[in-house]
Design an enzyme around this catalytic site. Structure first.
Site, PDB file in Angstrom:
ATOM      1  CG  HIS A   2      50.979 -19.144 -35.588  1.00 45.29           C
ATOM      2  ND1 HIS A   2      51.156 -19.934 -34.471  1.00 45.29           N
ATOM      3  CD2 HIS A   2      51.171 -17.872 -35.180  1.00 45.29           C
ATOM      4  CE1 HIS A   2      51.434 -19.148 -33.432  1.00 45.29           C
ATOM      5  NE2 HIS A   2      51.459 -17.897 -33.841  1.00 45.29           N
ATOM      6  CG  HIS A  36      52.029 -17.691 -29.190  1.00 50.05           C
ATOM      7  ND1 HIS A  36      50.763 -17.222 -29.002  1.00 50.05           N
ATOM      8  CD2 HIS A  36      52.383 -17.359 -30.454  1.00 50.05           C
ATOM      9  CE1 HIS A  36      50.353 -16.610 -30.115  1.00 50.05           C
ATOM     10  NE2 HIS A  36      51.317 -16.693 -31.008  1.00 50.05           N
TER      11      HIS A  36
END
Ligand SMILES: Nc1ncnc2c1ncn2[C@@H]1O[C@H](COP(=O)(O)OP(=O)(O)O)[C@@H](O)[C@H]1O
Ligand SMILES: [Mg+2]
Lengths: 331, 194
Positions: A56, A218
């Site tokens: 991320h 995700h």
């Protein structure tokens, strides 16, 4: 899969080494851990720790520094870090005033951080946590693990970071955090899924002419898949979702954050923001800050998310604008 | 009877089965999760096996404790704290040497940590029937298999798979499968008095 990497199983290690080399003047990696801490730690303030799976970036290590986080704990790609690592971070940054954990609402993250919290308490450290669950794509939390924590987490880092710097106590920060999280909502759209290096193929398949609304960071499934739309039409969809959630009235004050998910160029993010602007104007909202950039990414996912923060307190805006010394917050 | 020695053998066997099935567990998790359950578990059991190599144990309690710490510090994700909590709770009651007491404590550790119950399509759906069968002294391979298969028609309401809603129906829960390996390994040892 085409990526600029070496052995995928060494990726986390090699990325951390790179971060260490690039930002060694500001950041420090605690030896034998995957924890990044700020170098010039200030004594006497509550310390903030966040983290989660890797993939991320710049979250969360890019937000370590004066005015934001004191430590970031980096897990394997898309996998929560473990309690011992989180505990190492807590111990490294506590200066006696307590530690606040900022956790994205995923089953794994919540449980690992909770265990670290219990371990730290056993060692006599004062710890509390704020759980961020800003993703409004998930409608029902009775039948799911609840709303996920996504891009809004970065705003929580910023506001709580400034508040901690100004001397708020652990309890005050916890209350501020919980209140703030209620007023942050995010909704995303993906046009191409992320490829986890160890998996080697995209998390889901979207045809060349398809998009999916509400995808998680995700590659969790979204709420609707349809043929690709213009930026303006996408903005209409996302804003309509946010409007439904906030049920806003004209003249209410908001902050707006357009977040790229990894493979969507800044150019497109600005185009999208411009469409958001026109829709907001039609709604008569008062926009107090705008932020654009890829701050909470999903490896190489193409797409973006739109976050609205309802500014119910003036201090929130002051904290938002307070100076910050981190590598990735931007201007 | 549970002894230090057969506890190590049991968990060593568990580690071996997990390693052999890494790809399968990843595959199950990629259908209703994020595809990492096998990789996560292998990181954990490898750390556990390394500890077994390096250490001498005086009691099963210590074996469970070391296992808990290895799994907790290496697995990550949702299953790390769950298996970690299970073995931690098992360590606390290991001195009873009673397998039913021990595994029930493990099950309760999982429930407490994950705030889940049966029929939510998680590893609990294997632990619960296994504990029950053990208490009735009739744990068999087919009971374990049935428990795993019984997760298929369930709709996930906890963990990552819950975001799929209806689409989680029809697949085996990966954590249920890895837990089944734990109990298959148990059957393979001499821990259960016949
Ligand atoms: N709240 C919960 N209670 C019990 N088991 C759970 C819970 N949430 C997830 N699980 C188990 O964890 C497994 C997934 O583990 P893993 O893939 O390693 O973690 P992650 O979901 O974080 O990627 C699921 O198959 C399920 O059996
Ligand atoms: Mg998984």
């Amino acid at each position: 899969m085409k990526k600029i990497i070496n052995d995928p199983s060494h990726l986390l290690e090699e990325m951390l080494a790179g971060i260490d080399y690039a930002h060694g003047d500001k950041l420090e990696r605690i030896k034998d851990t995957n924890v990044i801490v700020r170098k010039n730690k200030r004594q006497g303030k509550v310390s903030l720790v966040s983290g989660g799976g890797s993939g991320h970036e710049p979250s969360h290590a890019g937000f370590v520094g004066e005015g934001m986080l004191d430590a970031a704990v980096c897990g394997e790609v898309f996998t929560s870090p473990t309690p011992d690592q989180i505990l190492a971070a807590i111990k490294a940054v506590d200066s006696g005033s307590g530690v606040l954990l900022i956790v994205k609402n995923y089953t794994g993250d919540v449980m690992n951080f909770e265990m670290a919290l219990e371990l730290a308490e056993m060692e006599g450290i004062e710890v509390d946590q704020v759980i961020v669950d800003d993703d409004i794509a998930v409608e029902d939390s009775t039948y799911t693990a609840g709303r996920r924590g996504v891009a809004g987490t970065v705003i929580v880092h910023k506001i709580l970071g400034a508040a901690a710097e100004q001397g708020l106590s652990l309890l005050e920060l916890k209350e501020l955090g919980d209140k703030l999280v209620e007023q942050i909502k995010t909704i995303g759209v993906a046009i191409h899924a992320a490829t986890v290096p160890e998996v080697g193929k995209p998390g889901f398949e979207l045809a060349d002419d398809e998009l999916e609304y509400g995808v998680g960071i995700h590659s969790e499934p979204g709420y609707r898949r349809e043929s690709i739309k213009s930026s303006r039409e996408i903005a209409e969809e996302l804003i309509s979702k946010l409007k439904q959630e906030f049920n806003w009235q004209s003249n209410e004050r908001f902050g707006v954050f357009v977040n790229g998910l990894g493979a969507t160029p800044l150019m497109e993010q600005y185009v999208f923001l411009n469409d958001v602007k026109q829709l907001i104007e039609a709604e008569n909202l008062q926009i107090e800050f705008k932020k654009v950039g890829s701050l909470m990414t999903s490896i190489d996912m193409a797409g973006l998310s739109l976050t609205f923060v309802k500014l119910t307190e003036q201090e929130w805006l002051d904290y938002y604008h307070a100076p910050v010394q981190v590598t990735s917050w931007g201007g | 009877m549970l002894t230090t020695e057969n506890t190590v053998q049991w968990l060593t066997k568990f580690g071996e089965i997990i390693s052999m099935n890494k790809a399968y567990l990843n595959e199950l998790d990629s259908r209703i999760g994020d595809g990492d359950h096998g990789s996560n578990m292998v990181r954990g059991v490898e750390a556990m096996l390394a500890q077994f190599e390096a250490m001498e144990f005086n009691h099963a309690k210590d074996v469970f404790k070391v296992t808990a710490m290895a799994l907790l510090s290496k697995i990550g994700g949702a299953s790390g704290p769950l298996y970690g909590s299970a073995f931690m709770e098992m360590a606390k009651v290991a001195e009873t040497n009673d397998l039913v007491t021990i595994l029930t404590a493990g099950l309760n550790g999982i429930k407490k940590r994950g705030k889940a119950e049966v029929n939510e399509k998680t590893m609990i759906d294997v632990w619960e029937p296994v504990c029950q069968a053990l208490a009735e002294n009739n744990l068999t391979k087919s009971i374990i298999d049935q428990a795993v298969q019984a997760t298929k028609p369930l709709k996930a309401t906890k963990g990552r798979a819950s975001y799929l809603g209806e689409r989680s129906i029809g697949e085996i829960d990966p954590g249920a499968m890895s837990s089944a390996y734990l109990f298959e390994a148990l059957l393979a040892g001499e821990l259960i008095d016949g």
